[in-house]
Design a protein around this motif. Structure first.
Motif, PDB file in Angstrom:
ATOM      1  N   GLU A  93       0.782  -1.366  -0.176  1.00  0.00           N
ATOM      2  CA  GLU A  93      -0.323   0.300  -0.265  1.00  0.00           C
ATOM      3  C   GLU A  93       0.533   1.284   0.001  1.00  0.00           C
ATOM      4  OE1 GLU A  93      -2.077  -0.135   3.266  1.00  0.00           O
ATOM      5  OE2 GLU A  93      -3.620  -2.088   2.673  1.00  0.00           O
ATOM      6  N   SER A  94      -0.309   2.174   0.175  1.00  0.00           N
ATOM      7  CA  SER A  94       1.239   3.434  -0.592  1.00  0.00           C
ATOM      8  C   SER A  94       0.894   4.238   1.461  1.00  0.00           C
ATOM      9  CB  SER A  94       0.557   4.238  -1.473  1.00  0.00           C
ATOM     10  OG  SER A  94       0.380   6.084  -1.444  1.00  0.00           O
ATOM     11  N   PRO A  95       2.019   4.830   1.721  1.00  0.00           N
ATOM     12  CA  PRO A  95       1.530   5.349   3.069  1.00  0.00           C
ATOM     13  C   PRO A  95       1.254   6.412   3.270  1.00  0.00           C
ATOM     14  CG  PRO A  95       3.780   5.727   1.413  1.00  0.00           C
ATOM     15  CD  PRO A  95       2.989   4.603   0.819  1.00  0.00           C
ATOM     16  N   ASP A  96       0.599   6.851   1.735  1.00  0.00           N
ATOM     17  CA  ASP A  96      -0.576   8.390   2.343  1.00  0.00           C
ATOM     18  C   ASP A  96      -0.947   9.096   3.612  1.00  0.00           C
ATOM     19  OD1 ASP A  96      -0.130   8.545   0.295  1.00  0.00           O
ATOM     20  OD2 ASP A  96      -1.694   7.862  -0.651  1.00  0.00           O
ATOM     21  N   GLU A  97      -1.296   7.826   4.350  1.00  0.00           N
ATOM     22  CA  GLU A  97      -2.183   8.186   5.785  1.00  0.00           C
ATOM     23  C   GLU A  97      -0.827   8.571   6.829  1.00  0.00           C
ATOM     24  OE1 GLU A  97      -2.041   4.335   8.607  1.00  0.00           O
ATOM     25  OE2 GLU A  97      -1.755   3.670   6.310  1.00  0.00           O
ATOM     26  N   LEU A  98       0.063   8.978   6.630  1.00  0.00           N
ATOM     27  CA  LEU A  98       1.427   9.397   7.515  1.00  0.00           C
ATOM     28  C   LEU A  98       1.515  10.809   7.099  1.00  0.00           C
ATOM     29  CD1 LEU A  98       3.910   6.687   7.415  1.00  0.00           C
ATOM     30  CD2 LEU A  98       2.405   7.291   9.467  1.00  0.00           C
ATOM     31  N   ILE A  99       0.962  11.163   6.277  1.00  0.00           N
ATOM     32  CA  ILE A  99       0.934  12.886   5.767  1.00  0.00           C
ATOM     33  C   ILE A  99       1.190  13.011   7.211  1.00  0.00           C
ATOM     34  CG2 ILE A  99      -1.248  13.683   5.298  1.00  0.00           C
ATOM     35  CD1 ILE A  99      -0.601  15.260   2.838  1.00  0.00           C
ATOM     36  N   GLU A 100       0.539  13.816   7.923  1.00  0.00           N
ATOM     37  CA  GLU A 100       0.157  14.756   9.388  1.00  0.00           C
ATOM     38  C   GLU A 100       1.556  14.286   9.448  1.00  0.00           C
ATOM     39  OE1 GLU A 100      -3.673  14.765  11.271  1.00  0.00           O
ATOM     40  OE2 GLU A 100      -4.660  14.427   9.613  1.00  0.00           O
ATOM     41  N   VAL A 101       1.833  13.113  10.524  1.00  0.00           N
ATOM     42  CA  VAL A 101       3.245  12.767  10.711  1.00  0.00           C
ATOM     43  C   VAL A 101       4.173  13.506  10.037  1.00  0.00           C
ATOM     44  CG1 VAL A 101       4.037  11.328  12.106  1.00  0.00           C
ATOM     45  CG2 VAL A 101       1.479  11.065  11.679  1.00  0.00           C
ATOM     46  N   VAL A 102       4.231  13.255   9.071  1.00  0.00           N
ATOM     47  CA  VAL A 102       5.811  13.276   8.250  1.00  0.00           C
ATOM     48  C   VAL A 102       5.288  14.279   8.284  1.00  0.00           C
ATOM     49  CG1 VAL A 102       6.256  13.494   6.214  1.00  0.00           C
ATOM     50  CG2 VAL A 102       5.944  11.290   6.773  1.00  0.00           C
ATOM     51  N   VAL A 103       4.233  15.962   8.568  1.00  0.00           N
ATOM     52  CA  VAL A 103       4.727  17.307   8.150  1.00  0.00           C
ATOM     53  C   VAL A 103       4.431  17.460   9.793  1.00  0.00           C
ATOM     54  CG1 VAL A 103       3.255  19.310   8.185  1.00  0.00           C
ATOM     55  CG2 VAL A 103       2.911  17.447   6.712  1.00  0.00           C
ATOM     56  N   ALA A 104       4.459  17.508  10.608  1.00  0.00           N
ATOM     57  CA  ALA A 104       4.248  18.267  11.731  1.00  0.00           C
ATOM     58  C   ALA A 104       5.842  17.435  12.488  1.00  0.00           C
ATOM     59  CB  ALA A 104       3.378  17.319  12.162  1.00  0.00           C
ATOM     60  N   MET A 105       6.639  16.334  11.665  1.00  0.00           N
ATOM     61  CA  MET A 105       7.767  15.917  12.350  1.00  0.00           C
ATOM     62  C   MET A 105       9.026  16.947  12.325  1.00  0.00           C
ATOM     63  SD  MET A 105       9.890  12.387  11.543  1.00  0.00           S
ATOM     64  CE  MET A 105      10.503  13.046  10.261  1.00  0.00           C
ATOM     65  N   ARG A 106       8.716  17.465  11.105  1.00  0.00           N
ATOM     66  CA  ARG A 106       9.751  19.054  11.029  1.00  0.00           C
ATOM     67  C   ARG A 106      10.170  19.629  12.347  1.00  0.00           C
ATOM     68  NH1 ARG A 106      13.802  20.299   7.781  1.00  0.00           N
ATOM     69  NH2 ARG A 106      13.519  19.157   6.461  1.00  0.00           N
ATOM     70  N   ALA A 107       8.762  20.479  12.535  1.00  0.00           N
ATOM     71  CA  ALA A 107       8.156  21.542  13.854  1.00  0.00           C
ATOM     72  C   ALA A 107       8.195  20.757  15.156  1.00  0.00           C
ATOM     73  CB  ALA A 107       6.686  22.109  13.434  1.00  0.00           C
ATOM     74  N   CYS A 108       8.285  19.271  15.633  1.00  0.00           N
ATOM     75  CA  CYS A 108       8.574  18.862  16.630  1.00  0.00           C
ATOM     76  C   CYS A 108      10.152  18.894  16.957  1.00  0.00           C
ATOM     77  CB  CYS A 108       8.027  17.727  16.222  1.00  0.00           C
ATOM     78  SG  CYS A 108       7.997  16.581  18.127  1.00  0.00           S
ATOM     79  N   PHE A 109      10.497  18.030  15.535  1.00  0.00           N
ATOM     80  CA  PHE A 109      11.740  18.101  15.876  1.00  0.00           C
ATOM     81  C   PHE A 109      12.959  19.724  15.573  1.00  0.00           C
ATOM     82  CE2 PHE A 109      16.224  18.638  13.691  1.00  0.00           C
ATOM     83  CZ  PHE A 109      17.509  17.486  14.538  1.00  0.00           C
ATOM     84  N   SER A 110      12.468  20.222  15.139  1.00  0.00           N
ATOM     85  CA  SER A 110      13.124  22.049  15.739  1.00  0.00           C
ATOM     86  C   SER A 110      12.597  22.575  17.611  1.00  0.00           C
ATOM     87  CB  SER A 110      12.612  23.334  14.857  1.00  0.00           C
ATOM     88  OG  SER A 110      12.803  22.382  13.274  1.00  0.00           O
ATOM     89  N   GLU A 111      11.352  21.966  17.894  1.00  0.00           N
ATOM     90  CA  GLU A 111      11.338  22.469  18.778  1.00  0.00           C
ATOM     91  C   GLU A 111      11.295  21.915  19.547  1.00  0.00           C
ATOM     92  OE1 GLU A 111       6.875  23.605  21.735  1.00  0.00           O
ATOM     93  OE2 GLU A 111       7.111  21.622  19.620  1.00  0.00           O
ATOM     94  N   THR A 112      11.870  20.539  19.758  1.00  0.00           N
ATOM     95  CA  THR A 112      12.656  19.683  20.946  1.00  0.00           C
ATOM     96  C   THR A 112      14.645  20.473  20.820  1.00  0.00           C
ATOM     97  OG1 THR A 112      11.468  17.095  20.005  1.00  0.00           O
ATOM     98  CG2 THR A 112      13.548  17.252  21.472  1.00  0.00           C
ATOM     99  N   MET A 113      14.764  20.078  19.475  1.00  0.00           N
ATOM    100  CA  MET A 113      15.699  20.942  19.845  1.00  0.00           C
ATOM    101  C   MET A 113      16.299  21.858  20.491  1.00  0.00           C
ATOM    102  SD  MET A 113      17.890  18.572  18.734  1.00  0.00           S
ATOM    103  CE  MET A 113      19.613  19.240  18.701  1.00  0.00           C
ATOM    104  N   ALA A 114      15.597  22.775  20.203  1.00  0.00           N
ATOM    105  CA  ALA A 114      15.301  24.350  20.859  1.00  0.00           C
ATOM    106  C   ALA A 114      15.202  23.961  22.545  1.00  0.00           C
ATOM    107  CB  ALA A 114      14.313  25.067  20.630  1.00  0.00           C
ATOM    108  N   LEU A 115      14.935  22.995  22.573  1.00  0.00           N
ATOM    109  CA  LEU A 115      14.310  22.850  23.939  1.00  0.00           C
ATOM    110  C   LEU A 115      16.113  21.708  25.003  1.00  0.00           C
ATOM    111  CD1 LEU A 115      10.939  21.754  24.958  1.00  0.00           C
ATOM    112  CD2 LEU A 115      11.856  23.616  25.287  1.00  0.00           C
TER     113      LEU A 115
END
Length: 146
Positions: A93-115
């Motif tokens: 199958e295509s991993p289309d259901e992951l779109i929200e997690v993939v999009v949110a991951m970069r912001a989460c990484f940035s916020e985490t690294m700042a902390l």
């Protein structure tokens, strides 16, 4: 989503890792930053290509490294991507259901690294007043204890 309910950083785990790594901690944290950026780019590129197989390795890497530094939300997000990608490979199958997690991951990484950077910075634990500033103390009077 489960990752939204997960704490951003587990400070106990972060402190444990910091203690174990000692003087090497800043260097290893820098490697985590570099590897994390590479993993996120690889996940985003694999998702754009709709390649579930290519999502697995960078998500797996990010999952483990994030957990080591106490970046639990990022670790949970990477684990979700890895597990769904593995299932998609098996079911073709295509991993289309992951779109929200993939999009949110970069912001989460940035916020985490700042902390993490804020807490890891040796200059963050400054004395009141900072360098070159006189700290005002209350007038005590001669012979009086506060």
């Amino acid at each position: 989503m489960a990752h939204q309910d997960t704490e951003l950083v587990n400070w106990s785990e972060f402190s444990r890792t910091r203690g174990e790594l000692g003087a090497a901690f800043p260097r290893i944290l820098g490697y985590f930053r570099e590897d994390g950026v590479k993993s996120i780019i690889a996940v985003e590129e694999a998702f754009r290509a709709r390649s579930a197989a290519d999502l697995i390795r960078p998500a797996h890497t990010l999952k483990g490294e994030s957990a080591q530094f106490g970046a639990y939300r990022l670790s949970v997000m990477a684990e979700e991507i890895e597990m769904v990608a593995r299932r998609c490979v098996e079911t073709r199958e295509s991993p289309d259901e992951l779109i929200e997690v993939v999009v949110a991951m970069r912001a989460c990484f940035s916020e985490t690294m700042a902390l993490l950077d804020r807490d890891a910075n040796p200059l963050a634990a400054r004395r009141p007043g900072g360098f070159g500033r006189r700290v005002e103390t209350p007038v005590q009077g001669f012979g009086r204890a506060i």
